[in-house]
Design a protein around this motif. Sequence first.
Motif, PDB file in Angstrom:
ATOM      1  N   GLU A 109      53.895 -22.306  -1.438  1.00 11.01           N
ATOM      2  CA  GLU A 109      53.822 -21.430  -0.275  1.00 11.01           C
ATOM      3  C   GLU A 109      53.034 -20.167  -0.633  1.00 11.01           C
ATOM      4  O   GLU A 109      52.740 -19.905  -1.784  1.00 11.01           O
ATOM      5  CB  GLU A 109      55.232 -21.063   0.202  1.00 11.01           C
ATOM      6  CG  GLU A 109      56.065 -22.269   0.618  1.00 11.01           C
ATOM      7  CD  GLU A 109      57.453 -21.874   1.094  1.00 11.01           C
ATOM      8  OE1 GLU A 109      57.852 -20.707   0.889  1.00 11.01           O
ATOM      9  OE2 GLU A 109      58.147 -22.744   1.665  1.00 11.01           O
ATOM     10  N   ASP A 110      52.685 -19.407   0.408  1.00 13.08           N
ATOM     11  CA  ASP A 110      52.063 -18.099   0.214  1.00 13.08           C
ATOM     12  C   ASP A 110      50.765 -18.204  -0.585  1.00 13.08           C
ATOM     13  O   ASP A 110      50.519 -17.447  -1.528  1.00 13.08           O
ATOM     14  CB  ASP A 110      53.057 -17.165  -0.503  1.00 13.08           C
ATOM     15  CG  ASP A 110      52.712 -15.701  -0.330  1.00 13.08           C
ATOM     16  OD1 ASP A 110      52.091 -15.357   0.702  1.00 13.08           O
ATOM     17  OD2 ASP A 110      53.031 -14.899  -1.224  1.00 13.08           O
ATOM     18  N   HIS A 138      45.601 -19.006  -4.911  1.00 13.54           N
ATOM     19  CA  HIS A 138      44.598 -18.792  -3.872  1.00 13.54           C
ATOM     20  C   HIS A 138      43.649 -19.984  -3.784  1.00 13.54           C
ATOM     21  O   HIS A 138      43.574 -20.810  -4.697  1.00 13.54           O
ATOM     22  CB  HIS A 138      43.808 -17.515  -4.154  1.00 13.54           C
ATOM     23  CG  HIS A 138      43.141 -17.503  -5.493  1.00 13.54           C
ATOM     24  ND1 HIS A 138      43.817 -17.141  -6.642  1.00 13.54           N
ATOM     25  CD2 HIS A 138      41.880 -17.825  -5.896  1.00 13.54           C
ATOM     26  CE1 HIS A 138      42.996 -17.223  -7.675  1.00 13.54           C
ATOM     27  NE2 HIS A 138      41.811 -17.646  -7.249  1.00 13.54           N
ATOM     28  N   ASP A 191      46.640 -10.204  -5.629  1.00  9.74           N
ATOM     29  CA  ASP A 191      45.288 -10.732  -5.451  1.00  9.74           C
ATOM     30  C   ASP A 191      44.377 -10.101  -6.493  1.00  9.74           C
ATOM     31  O   ASP A 191      44.595  -8.960  -6.931  1.00  9.74           O
ATOM     32  CB  ASP A 191      44.747 -10.396  -4.062  1.00  9.74           C
ATOM     33  CG  ASP A 191      45.471 -11.141  -2.957  1.00  9.74           C
ATOM     34  OD1 ASP A 191      45.999 -12.241  -3.231  1.00  9.74           O
ATOM     35  OD2 ASP A 191      45.518 -10.626  -1.824  1.00  9.74           O
ATOM     36  N   LYS A 196      41.733 -14.353   3.987  1.00 15.89           N
ATOM     37  CA  LYS A 196      43.024 -13.679   3.858  1.00 15.89           C
ATOM     38  C   LYS A 196      44.152 -14.360   4.629  1.00 15.89           C
ATOM     39  O   LYS A 196      45.286 -13.859   4.638  1.00 15.89           O
ATOM     40  CB  LYS A 196      42.929 -12.190   4.233  1.00 15.89           C
ATOM     41  CG  LYS A 196      41.996 -11.418   3.312  1.00 15.89           C
ATOM     42  CD  LYS A 196      41.966  -9.936   3.658  1.00 15.89           C
ATOM     43  CE  LYS A 196      41.005  -9.184   2.730  1.00 15.89           C
ATOM     44  NZ  LYS A 196      40.926  -7.748   3.058  1.00 15.89           N
ATOM     45  N   ASN A 212      50.347 -22.983   3.292  1.00 14.37           N
ATOM     46  CA  ASN A 212      51.165 -23.769   2.375  1.00 14.37           C
ATOM     47  C   ASN A 212      50.371 -24.993   1.942  1.00 14.37           C
ATOM     48  O   ASN A 212      49.643 -25.581   2.747  1.00 14.37           O
ATOM     49  CB  ASN A 212      52.471 -24.214   3.031  1.00 14.37           C
ATOM     50  CG  ASN A 212      53.358 -23.051   3.430  1.00 14.37           C
ATOM     51  OD1 ASN A 212      53.260 -21.960   2.864  1.00 14.37           O
ATOM     52  ND2 ASN A 212      54.234 -23.275   4.390  1.00 14.37           N
ATOM     53  N   LYS A 258      47.842 -14.132  -7.804  1.00 15.33           N
ATOM     54  CA  LYS A 258      48.430 -14.853  -6.675  1.00 15.33           C
ATOM     55  C   LYS A 258      47.658 -16.150  -6.465  1.00 15.33           C
ATOM     56  O   LYS A 258      46.424 -16.161  -6.515  1.00 15.33           O
ATOM     57  CB  LYS A 258      48.354 -13.978  -5.421  1.00 15.33           C
ATOM     58  CG  LYS A 258      49.112 -14.521  -4.225  1.00 15.33           C
ATOM     59  CD  LYS A 258      49.123 -13.493  -3.110  1.00 15.33           C
ATOM     60  CE  LYS A 258      49.960 -13.981  -1.931  1.00 15.33           C
ATOM     61  NZ  LYS A 258      50.003 -12.954  -0.848  1.00 15.33           N
ATOM     62  N   VAL A 268      46.849 -17.693  -0.625  1.00 14.90           N
ATOM     63  CA  VAL A 268      45.893 -16.874   0.122  1.00 14.90           C
ATOM     64  C   VAL A 268      44.524 -17.549   0.171  1.00 14.90           C
ATOM     65  O   VAL A 268      44.059 -18.135  -0.808  1.00 14.90           O
ATOM     66  CB  VAL A 268      45.787 -15.451  -0.483  1.00 14.90           C
ATOM     67  CG1 VAL A 268      45.205 -15.471  -1.885  1.00 14.90           C
ATOM     68  CG2 VAL A 268      44.966 -14.539   0.417  1.00 14.90           C
ATOM     69  N   ILE A 295      47.152 -16.988   5.064  1.00 15.15           N
ATOM     70  CA  ILE A 295      48.150 -17.491   4.121  1.00 15.15           C
ATOM     71  C   ILE A 295      48.551 -18.900   4.564  1.00 15.15           C
ATOM     72  O   ILE A 295      48.904 -19.109   5.734  1.00 15.15           O
ATOM     73  CB  ILE A 295      49.393 -16.592   4.067  1.00 15.15           C
ATOM     74  CG1 ILE A 295      49.009 -15.152   3.683  1.00 15.15           C
ATOM     75  CG2 ILE A 295      50.419 -17.152   3.094  1.00 15.15           C
ATOM     76  CD1 ILE A 295      48.408 -15.013   2.297  1.00 15.15           C
TER      77      ILE A 295
END
Length: 208
Positions: A172-173, A140, A109, A156, A160, A138, A175, A158
Amino acid sequence: MDEKLIKEIARRVKETLKNPNIIPIEASGRHIHLSKEHVEVLFGKGYELKRKKELSQPGQYQCEERVTLVGPKGVIENVAVLGPERVRTQVEISKTDARQLGIDPPVRDSGDLDGSETIYIATRKAVIEAKESVIVAKRHIHMNSEDALKLKVKDKDIVNVRVKSDRPVIFEDVVIRVSDKYKLSMHIDFDEANASSFENGMVGEIIS
């Protein structure tokens, strides 16, 4: 603007209006955020970055200045500087850039720099070693509190995201970053953009 592009933009606008989970997507190229200390070393005592153009996120802007990144195996020139200045210098690159430079930055992040990669940053005036400054950002989603309420997420979280393109993928993942200073937009880097056949106006859908 040709007729085909106009129709495609109109289709995406209609889809966005019908589906509250639709998120506009932007591809973010390599760039650097400089600390005040490093601005003065690289460009001169008392130097102030020159604003070139506003970016999509309120208060963020691209500067006229450019720098060169120097790694153990390679060099990347003409890297954009973004303002305003930050407390710590942060370099954001893709994994492809990292291989060219010969470094291995972590996926992090923004602002999470402890233990990250080190790089040399150069201008015509100076060269500095920016320790623990390089990350692969990351993926976001920026949004304000009203967006978060509508999308039923919080800071914060998470999620998809299914990308709607000629080459659809699911990221995926991802933020969630919530602040009333933000404008709704998902940010991906150029590696991710290429993988999803990115084009301006591309959108994604939060699916979980």
